[in-house]
Design a protein around this motif. Structure first.
Motif, PDB file in Angstrom:
ATOM      1  N   UNK A  40     108.256 -27.782  33.097  1.00  0.00           N
ATOM      2  CA  UNK A  40     107.704 -26.506  32.662  1.00  0.00           C
ATOM      3  C   UNK A  40     109.205 -25.737  32.777  1.00  0.00           C
ATOM      4  N   UNK A  41     109.890 -25.172  31.759  1.00  0.00           N
ATOM      5  CA  UNK A  41     111.301 -24.973  31.942  1.00  0.00           C
ATOM      6  C   UNK A  41     111.334 -23.778  31.214  1.00  0.00           C
ATOM      7  N   UNK A  42     111.909 -22.801  31.178  1.00  0.00           N
ATOM      8  CA  UNK A  42     112.137 -20.893  31.427  1.00  0.00           C
ATOM      9  C   UNK A  42     113.179 -21.069  30.570  1.00  0.00           C
ATOM     10  N   UNK A 218     109.052 -22.111  27.829  1.00  0.00           N
ATOM     11  CA  UNK A 218     108.959 -20.531  27.826  1.00  0.00           C
ATOM     12  C   UNK A 218     109.518 -19.581  27.720  1.00  0.00           C
ATOM     13  N   UNK A 219     109.876 -18.422  26.699  1.00  0.00           N
ATOM     14  CA  UNK A 219     110.568 -17.428  26.538  1.00  0.00           C
ATOM     15  C   UNK A 219     110.267 -15.999  27.218  1.00  0.00           C
ATOM     16  N   UNK A 232     112.778 -25.973  35.947  1.00  0.00           N
ATOM     17  CA  UNK A 232     114.737 -25.235  35.244  1.00  0.00           C
ATOM     18  C   UNK A 232     114.586 -24.328  34.829  1.00  0.00           C
ATOM     19  N   UNK A 233     115.871 -23.829  34.361  1.00  0.00           N
ATOM     20  CA  UNK A 233     115.614 -22.818  33.596  1.00  0.00           C
ATOM     21  C   UNK A 233     117.025 -22.418  32.178  1.00  0.00           C
ATOM     22  N   UNK A 244     122.377 -23.946  33.443  1.00  0.00           N
ATOM     23  CA  UNK A 244     121.060 -25.185  33.005  1.00  0.00           C
ATOM     24  C   UNK A 244     120.841 -25.322  34.980  1.00  0.00           C
ATOM     25  N   UNK A 245     119.383 -25.729  34.856  1.00  0.00           N
ATOM     26  CA  UNK A 245     119.222 -26.134  36.505  1.00  0.00           C
ATOM     27  C   UNK A 245     118.106 -25.540  36.678  1.00  0.00           C
TER      28      UNK A 245
END
Length: 320
Positions: A40-42, A218-219, A232-233, A244-245
């Motif tokens: 899951x990345x923001x 997810x934006x 991570x975001x 990034x991380x």
């Protein structure tokens, strides 16, 4: 590549071509980003930063609108999603591509078909894929998602105009999740949703995708909600990734002025909530105990008096 990454952007540049009186505009510049299976990345950034453009192109939505000369397109680097190269993706491949990719637009709640019930709206994608899908199963799936997103089960019988903007957006999220997408791309999925329930909505998206071994991009501008949910975001500023991380890696030691400003906002917000645990009621978006305002349960709502999802199953394409 496809076996290692669900999404892989390598030095990708996305441009809005010249259109009418508007000159060409580069929205995303040399972005490199990956989303792994089950991750899951923001994606965060200010308005106009390029985050929504990246979401539109990665989800295939920009390719759907190829007839519109103003649609964004990949002009440099590579953007691969589920093994499909998005640069120059042909329309004949779109139907196959979208089988595995779900998309929730930031204004999705305002686009719901006005003369359909929530049950029909949430279940409709199942019948668009398979007209013979079992309507009782569709109703149960829809009711389960509606309940998980903190909406009253009785919402299943209502039409969009009877709901608040935040409730409509949660219906759109349920619709995006019902096909069990391998990758869900959600652009501001909590737009219009009351601040007190935004975190729970993000949690549902992340939790469901993780439980399926699926991924999500997810934006969102809600850093506090993302902190609870993402692995991570990525922070994007003026079309460039500047952070990034993990949330801690990015915001505990910011290396860019824009990231530093976000870190300060996040720190101030967390301090404020540490001192104040009271949740204010929101008259426009009822959520606190409204799931239990009705006297029937999920199974009853799924079935309804005559089968809530029956309208979708029976009407097929006419339900759209």
């Amino acid at each position: 590549m496809a076996d290692r990454h669900i999404l892989h952007a390598s030095d990708v540049t996305i441009e809005y071509p010249a259109h009418s009186v508007s000159a060409a505009h580069t929205a995303v510049r040399g972005v490199t980003l990956t989303v792994a299976p089950g991750e899951i990345v923001g994606l965060v950034g200010s308005s106009g930063s390029g985050k929504s453009t990246l979401a539109q192109v990665a989800s295939g939505q920009a390719a759907v609108r190829t007839g519109n000369d103003g649609s964004p397109r990949v002009v440099g680097g590579s953007l691969e999603v589920l093994g499909y190269e998005m640069r120059g993706l042909k329309r004949r491949k779109l139907a196959e591509f979208t089988l595995g990719v779900g998309y929730v637009a930031q204004d999705a709640g305002s686009r719901l078909t006005s003369n359909m019930t929530v049950a029909e709206l949430v279940a409709e994608p199942l019948f668009l894929r398979d007209k013979r899908f079992d309507r009782n199963e569709a109703g149960l799936r829809a009711a389960t998602l509606v309940d998980a997103l903190l909406l009253p089960v009785g919402t299943m019988l209502k039409q969009p105009h009877e709901l608040s903007s935040g409730q409509r957006q949660r219906v759109a999220v349920a619709r995006g999740l019902i096909l069990d997408p391998v990758l869900l791309i959600a652009d501001e999925p909590t737009a219009g949703v009351d601040v007190s329930v935004r975190g729970a909505v993000i949690d549902v998206i992340a939790g469901l995708q993780r439980s399926r071994g699926a991924s999500a991009l997810i934006v969102s501008h809600d850093l506090e909600s993302l902190r609870r949910a993402v692995d991570r975001v990525a922070v994007i500023h003026e079309g460039v990734v500047v952070g990034l991380g993990t949330m801690d890696e990015v915001f505990d030691d910011p290396r860019h002025p824009y990231v530093a400003s976000l870190a300060a906002e996040l720190h101030d917000h967390e301090e404020l909530h540490a001192d104040d645990h009271e949740v204010e009621d929101d008259e426009d978006d009822e959520f606190e105990d409204d799931r239990f305002e009705d006297d029937y349960d999920i199974e009853d709502a799924a079935a309804g008096e005559n089968g809530i999802a029956g309208g979708v199953a029976g009407d097929g394409d006419d339900a759209r």
